[in-house]
Design an enzyme around this catalytic site. Structure first.
Site, short mmCIF file in Angstrom:
data_model
loop_
_atom_site.label_atom_id
_atom_site.label_comp_id
_atom_site.label_asym_id
_atom_site.label_seq_id
_atom_site.Cartn_x
_atom_site.Cartn_y
_atom_site.Cartn_z
N GLU A 148 2.42 3.75 6.97
CA GLU A 148 3.65 3.18 7.14
C GLU A 148 4.70 3.87 8.08
O GLU A 148 5.82 3.83 7.79
CB GLU A 148 4.23 2.96 5.73
CG GLU A 148 3.32 2.19 4.97
CD GLU A 148 4.14 1.80 3.29
OE1 GLU A 148 4.54 2.98 2.76
OE2 GLU A 148 4.23 0.58 2.92
N ASN A 157 8.70 0.37 0.59
CA ASN A 157 9.55 1.59 1.28
C ASN A 157 10.17 0.90 2.56
O ASN A 157 10.09 0.07 3.10
CB ASN A 157 8.69 2.56 1.65
CG ASN A 157 8.55 3.66 0.36
OD1 ASN A 157 9.46 3.89 -0.26
ND2 ASN A 157 7.39 4.50 0.61
N LYS A 203 16.79 7.27 0.58
CA LYS A 203 15.28 7.50 0.61
C LYS A 203 14.67 7.73 1.72
O LYS A 203 13.66 8.40 2.01
CB LYS A 203 14.90 6.09 -0.37
CG LYS A 203 13.37 6.18 -0.57
CD LYS A 203 12.86 5.69 -1.66
CE LYS A 203 11.30 6.14 -2.07
NZ LYS A 203 10.74 5.12 -2.21
N PRO A 235 -2.14 -5.63 -6.15
CA PRO A 235 -2.06 -4.97 -7.40
C PRO A 235 -2.58 -3.56 -7.19
O PRO A 235 -3.51 -3.12 -7.72
CB PRO A 235 -3.06 -5.75 -8.24
CG PRO A 235 -3.83 -6.40 -7.12
CD PRO A 235 -3.09 -6.72 -6.06
N GLY A 236 -1.79 -2.56 -6.20
CA GLY A 236 -2.20 -1.33 -5.79
C GLY A 236 -1.68 -0.49 -6.90
O GLY A 236 -1.11 -0.84 -8.09
N ALA A 237 -1.29 0.88 -6.07
CA ALA A 237 -0.40 1.90 -7.36
C ALA A 237 0.88 1.17 -8.07
O ALA A 237 0.97 1.40 -9.11
CB ALA A 237 -0.20 3.05 -6.40
N VAL A 238 1.63 0.85 -7.04
CA VAL A 238 3.00 0.15 -7.29
C VAL A 238 3.00 -1.04 -8.13
O VAL A 238 3.23 -1.24 -9.08
CB VAL A 238 4.14 0.22 -6.32
CG1 VAL A 238 5.31 -0.53 -6.81
CG2 VAL A 238 4.71 1.60 -6.11
N GLY A 239 2.11 -1.95 -7.42
CA GLY A 239 2.05 -3.35 -7.93
C GLY A 239 1.02 -3.44 -9.53
O GLY A 239 1.47 -4.32 -10.23
N1 NAP Z 1 2.46 4.77 -4.49
C1 NAP Z 1 3.60 5.36 -4.67
O1 NAP Z 1 3.70 6.15 -5.62
C2 NAP Z 1 4.96 4.47 -4.27
C3 NAP Z 1 6.10 4.84 -4.66
C4 NAP Z 1 7.26 4.59 -4.18
C5 NAP Z 1 7.14 3.43 -2.97
N2 NAP Z 1 5.89 2.93 -2.81
C6 NAP Z 1 5.87 1.84 -1.88
O2 NAP Z 1 5.28 0.69 -2.29
C7 NAP Z 1 4.61 -0.11 -1.39
C8 NAP Z 1 3.15 -0.18 -1.92
O3 NAP Z 1 2.45 1.05 -1.99
P1 NAP Z 1 1.29 1.16 -3.04
O4 NAP Z 1 1.11 2.83 -2.88
O5 NAP Z 1 1.18 0.60 -4.19
O6 NAP Z 1 0.04 0.86 -2.06
P2 NAP Z 1 -1.46 0.63 -2.53
O7 NAP Z 1 -1.86 1.41 -3.59
O8 NAP Z 1 -2.37 0.69 -1.22
O9 NAP Z 1 -1.61 -1.04 -3.03
C9 NAP Z 1 -1.48 -2.16 -1.94
C10 NAP Z 1 -2.13 -3.28 -2.69
O10 NAP Z 1 -1.98 -4.38 -1.90
C11 NAP Z 1 -3.16 -5.06 -1.70
N3 NAP Z 1 -3.00 -5.95 -0.62
C12 NAP Z 1 -3.11 -5.82 0.73
N4 NAP Z 1 -3.03 -6.71 1.32
C13 NAP Z 1 -3.06 -7.76 0.22
C14 NAP Z 1 -2.80 -9.10 0.61
N5 NAP Z 1 -2.97 -10.06 1.64
N6 NAP Z 1 -3.19 -9.76 -0.77
C15 NAP Z 1 -3.12 -9.43 -1.82
N7 NAP Z 1 -3.06 -7.91 -1.91
C16 NAP Z 1 -3.20 -7.21 -0.80
C17 NAP Z 1 -4.08 -3.91 -1.61
O11 NAP Z 1 -5.39 -4.51 -1.87
P3 NAP Z 1 -6.77 -3.78 -1.90
O12 NAP Z 1 -6.92 -3.56 -3.29
O13 NAP Z 1 -7.62 -4.56 -1.28
O14 NAP Z 1 -6.53 -2.41 -0.96
C18 NAP Z 1 -3.70 -3.10 -2.64
O15 NAP Z 1 -4.00 -3.48 -3.79
C19 NAP Z 1 4.49 0.66 -0.23
O16 NAP Z 1 5.64 0.13 0.69
C20 NAP Z 1 4.91 1.99 -0.59
O17 NAP Z 1 5.33 2.87 0.46
C21 NAP Z 1 4.86 3.66 -3.18
#
Ligand code: NAP
Length: 283
Positions: A251, A95, A170, A8-12
């Site tokens: 990444e 990604n 992309k 549940p980070g930025a995207v999740g």
């Molecule tokens: N952000 C963007 O704008 C965006 C846009 C397009 C695509 N993407 C892609 O989307 C994907 C996710 O990116 P994001 O930016 O959302 O990353 P993020 O904000 O770092 O979120 C990742 C989440 O995964 C959690 N996590 C890691 N290991 C885990 C585990 N074993 N069990 C449960 N949760 C776990 C992290 O936990 P913690 O809370 O402990 O850190 C964090 O909440 C990436 O591949 C990225 O390239 C991102």
């Protein structure tokens, strides 16, 4: 519909909050949180989905959405035994172009649906997200059943006519971002002719490998990518660069290493991507 979101980070966090407005959502988190709050382009939304932090406490879902970073695949896979029932499908919101291959060691590939996510979002704190645009999610035809799950949201979710090409398009954009991460300069540095030349070369290698993988990519893509960086907010920072600044893993393998690995498989030279991968891995 029972939906589990891993990461549940930025995207999740953003996607889970939207889905929880209409569905039963289970959040599989590493860091505990109690609720989701997202500042969306249409105003704030909130949700209180069930949260699990121990993979053995998760319960089976109809859909699992993986939204962890690409380098966290092994830890992510620890959730699968409890989440996957006989008919569970797994959508990978990450990604790169290796969504299926990345999780094939743990799940039958036929169950995995890759997704190209274009939702610019940031995590401000655990459970608190800023969604900058409504954005879009592109799926292959076999992911069509995911589309109606988002019908109540402003996120444009659709089946791409040619998913392979969409994914490589992309990657062409993303691979050029490695230069910014390496020299630690935001998008505006693309006006520098030398930097632009390196970006064009990274993209040209990506185009060559993408074509070998079946993508239909135009000759002018390297130039279009550079123009895109030049037209962007000069102070904007891509996620690879942001991760480096924050001292997080990057990444780099999913965004540039893949071009080198698949290039080698097809006998295509990718020296510029190989160089930038080596340098970023070294820092
Ligand atoms: N952000 C963007 O704008 C965006 C846009 C397009 C695509 N993407 C892609 O989307 C994907 C996710 O990116 P994001 O930016 O959302 O990353 P993020 O904000 O770092 O979120 C990742 C989440 O995964 C959690 N996590 C890691 N290991 C885990 C585990 N074993 N069990 C449960 N949760 C776990 C992290 O936990 P913690 O809370 O402990 O850190 C964090 O909440 C990436 O591949 C990225 O390239 C991102």
């Amino acid at each position: 519909m029972r939906i589990a979101v891993i990461g549940p980070g930025a995207v999740g966090g953003t996607v889970a909050a939207w889905l929880a407005q209409a569905h039963d959502v289970q959040l599989c988190a590493r860091t505990p949180l109690t609720a989701l709050h997202v500042e969306t382009p249409d105003g704030p939304i909130a949700a209180r989905p069930s949260v699990v932090t121990d993979p053995t406490d998760a319960t089976p879902a109809d859909w699992v959405i993986v939204a962890t970073k690409t380098y966290d695949a092994e830890a992510t896979a620890r959730w699968f035994p409890a989440l996957l029932g006989a008919d569970t499908r797994v959508a990978v919101f990450q990604n790169g172009v290796e969504h299926v291959a990345r999780f094939a060691p743990w799940i039958d590939a036929a169950r995995i649906v890759p997704a190209i996510v274009d939702i610019p979002a940031e995590r401000i704190a655990p459970g608190r997200m800023l969604q900058r645009r409504n954005g879009s999610i592109l799926l292959p035809a076999r992911g069509a059943e995911l589309v109606p799950l988002f019908a109540h949201t402003p996120i444009a979710v659709s089946v791409a006519p040619d998913f392979t090409t969409a994914a490589w398009l992309k990657l062409c954009l993303n691979c050029a971002g490695a230069v910014n991460a390496l020299i630690q300069k935001p998008a505006g540095i693309a006006t520098d002719d030398g930097v632009a030349t390196v970006k064009r070369t990274l993209v040209a290698e990506c185009v060559a490998v993408g074509r070998a993988e079946g993508a239909v990519l135009d000759d002018d893509l390297p130039e279009l990518v550079v123009r895109g960086y030049r037209a962007a907010d000069p102070d904007s920072i891509n996620s690879l660069h942001a991760d480096r600044l924050a001292g997080r893993p990057m990444e780099i393998d999913a965004r540039n290493g893949v071009i080198v690995r698949l290039g080698a498989h097809h006998g295509i030279q990718t020296p510029t991507n190989a160089t930038i991968v080596a340098l970023l891995q070294a820092v």
